[in-house]
Enzyme design. Structure first.
Site, PDB file in Angstrom:
ATOM      1  CB  CYS A   1      33.909  61.066  31.792  1.00 53.44           C
ATOM      2  SG  CYS A   1      32.315  61.727  32.330  1.00 53.44           S
TER       3      CYS A   1
ATOM      4  CB  CYS B   1      32.272  59.547  35.083  1.00 58.35           C
ATOM      5  SG  CYS B   1      31.139  58.855  33.864  1.00 58.35           S
TER       6      CYS B   1
END
Length: 454
Positions: free
Chosen positions: A377, A374
């Site tokens: 993230c 991600c």
């Protein structure tokens, strides 16, 4: 909303693609068209060369008829050679955006157009100008763009002496969508349906009048969906003028350019830009689905922020997404781990279950639910590690729990996972975890959250 779309379209005259420069008519005979025939591989196209004599549209034509499709001149099909665009992409891997733009315009003449979104992809128009060749520009007016974006359209037309081709959604489809689901249904059931009506279908109509198009995609825009885009490719999703799979070529001159370099170019060349950029906006789309990015956030997190990273394509570049929902969870195993620090505890599912059971903990716990693939993230990794260092030995354990793959359903049911990343605080004397509600993921914001609730 349907009336807004209709009224906006009447304010803009003409629907045939605009050309740059007053000498376009004299150059028309020198521009060659490319005709598609049978092929055995999507990366190859068979073409023939023929002088193009294009007659301009009469101004008396109905704008409704001309806005419904982009008409390119017909050419005769002749036997030709096969061109491998995968090989061409490799040859152009180290080429500059200017070289790539020049190659694209030279190859496709007036059967290629630049897709302009009203953001930093204005760089494409400047590169096209620098080639000295005629070029065409089109844009999708969804009816829900920011006022600043419309002002940029006007400034660009005046700066380059062109008329941008605006494509509009079908008024009947927009009316049906709004009447059935309201003006903001995308907040509840995802943006794909609205984007399909307002963006994808108008784009499909536009591309049916072309043999190639030019986009401003960059690999660094979204590691989740755009990390492997080539310089040039046969479009895997849309069809071109000749129809059928493989009938459209897609050029991405900025694929290997970083966002900072694009902005250096824009400033150096004194190119008009969207005023929203000065307000913190990076990736710009429709007004309800776009917002400024915050410290520690990736640029695409300003789009459809209520959805997972893998959903942050509107459908215009759907070919970038190589795996569907279920398949995406099988990919992360090969991705490099993140949040690696001696001060960040890696929790197993059992460890998280123990935290959930405890009502009186010796220490508070801050846990990030993440997926290493991600981009959002990844963007907060440095801030989270710095926070862990500051909290070390101060009564708060900082941890991470990988919540994709097989753990995703568990995280949704037990840990309030909505999208990645999700941050939870397990206070010292509270039975339930508290979900961090903000998109601010910088160290100071996270520290304030911890200190107020620990």
């Amino acid at each position: 909303m349907a009336l807004a779309v209709t009224s906006s379209s009447t304010a803009i005259s003409g629907s045939s693609f605009s050309r740059s420069g007053a000498s376009s008519e004299s150059k028309a005979l020198q521009i060659c068209s490319i005709r598609l025939s049978d092929r055995t591989h999507l990366s190859q196209r068979r073409y023939s060369m023929k002088p193009l004599n294009a007659e301009s549209h009469s101004r008396s034509e109905s704008w409704v008829t001309r806005a419904s499709t982009l008409i390119a001149p017909e050419v005769e099909e002749k036997g030709g050679e096969v061109e491998d665009f995968e090989q061409l992409a490799k040859k152009l891997e180290d080429a500059s955006p200017l070289e790539i733009m020049d190659k694209a315009l030279e190859r496709f003449g007036d059967q290629i157009a630049i897709a302009f979104s009203g953001a930093e992809d204005v760089a494409l128009i400047e590169y096209a100008r620098l080639t000295g060749k005629p070029f065409r520009v089109f844009s999708l007016d969804t009816g829900r763009l920011n006022p600043e974006t419309y002002r940029l359209f006007d400034a660009v037309e005046k700066q380059y002496g062109i008329r941008i081709e605006y494509m509009f959604p079908d008024a009947v489809e927009v009316q049906a969508l709004v009447r059935n689901k309201g003006l903001f249904s995308f907040y509840e059931d995802g943006h794909q349906e609205c984007c399909r009506v307002r963006k994808v279908r108008p784009l499909r109509r536009a591309l049916k009048g072309l043999k190639a198009w030019i986009t401003g995609q960059r690999k660094d825009q979204s590691p989740g969906t755009r990390s492997e885009i080539p310089i040039v490719q046969v479009d895997p999703v849309f069809e071109g003028l000749d129809g059928g799979v493989g009938s459209l070529v897609k050029w991405n001159p900025l694929a290997n350019v970083e966002g900072a370099d694009v902005w250096n170019f824009l400033r150096t060349m004194d190119v008009p830009v969207n005023a929203l950029h000065a307000q913190g906006y990076v990736s710009i789309g429709c007004e309800p689905c776009t917002r400024p990015v915050l410290p520690g956030q990736h640029e695409r997190e300003g789009r459809w922020w209520w959805e997972d990273a893998k959903a942050k394509e509107c459908g215009l570049h759907k070919g970038n997404i190589k795996e569907e929902d279920g398949a995406a969870d099988s990919k992360p195993a090969a991705v490099q781990e993140i949040f690696e620090s001696n001060n960040v505890v890696a929790l197993s599912k059992g460890g998280v279950e123990n935290l959930l059971k405890l009502e009186n903990r010796k220490e508070a716990w801050l846990v990030v639910l993440y997926a290493p693939w991600c981009p959002f993230c990844q963007a907060m990794e440095a801030s989270y590690i710095e926070l862990a260092e500051k909290l070390a030995g101060k009564g708060v354990k900082v941890a991470k729990f990988r919540a994709d793959g097989e753990q995703k359903e568990f995280a949704k049911q037990e840990l309030q996972l909505g999208s990645f990343p999700t941050i939870l605080l397990f206070p010292k004397r509270a039975p339930r975890a508290i979900k961090y509600p903000s998109e601010h993921r910088d160290v100071d914001s996270l520290m304030s959250f911890v200190n107020l609730l620990r």
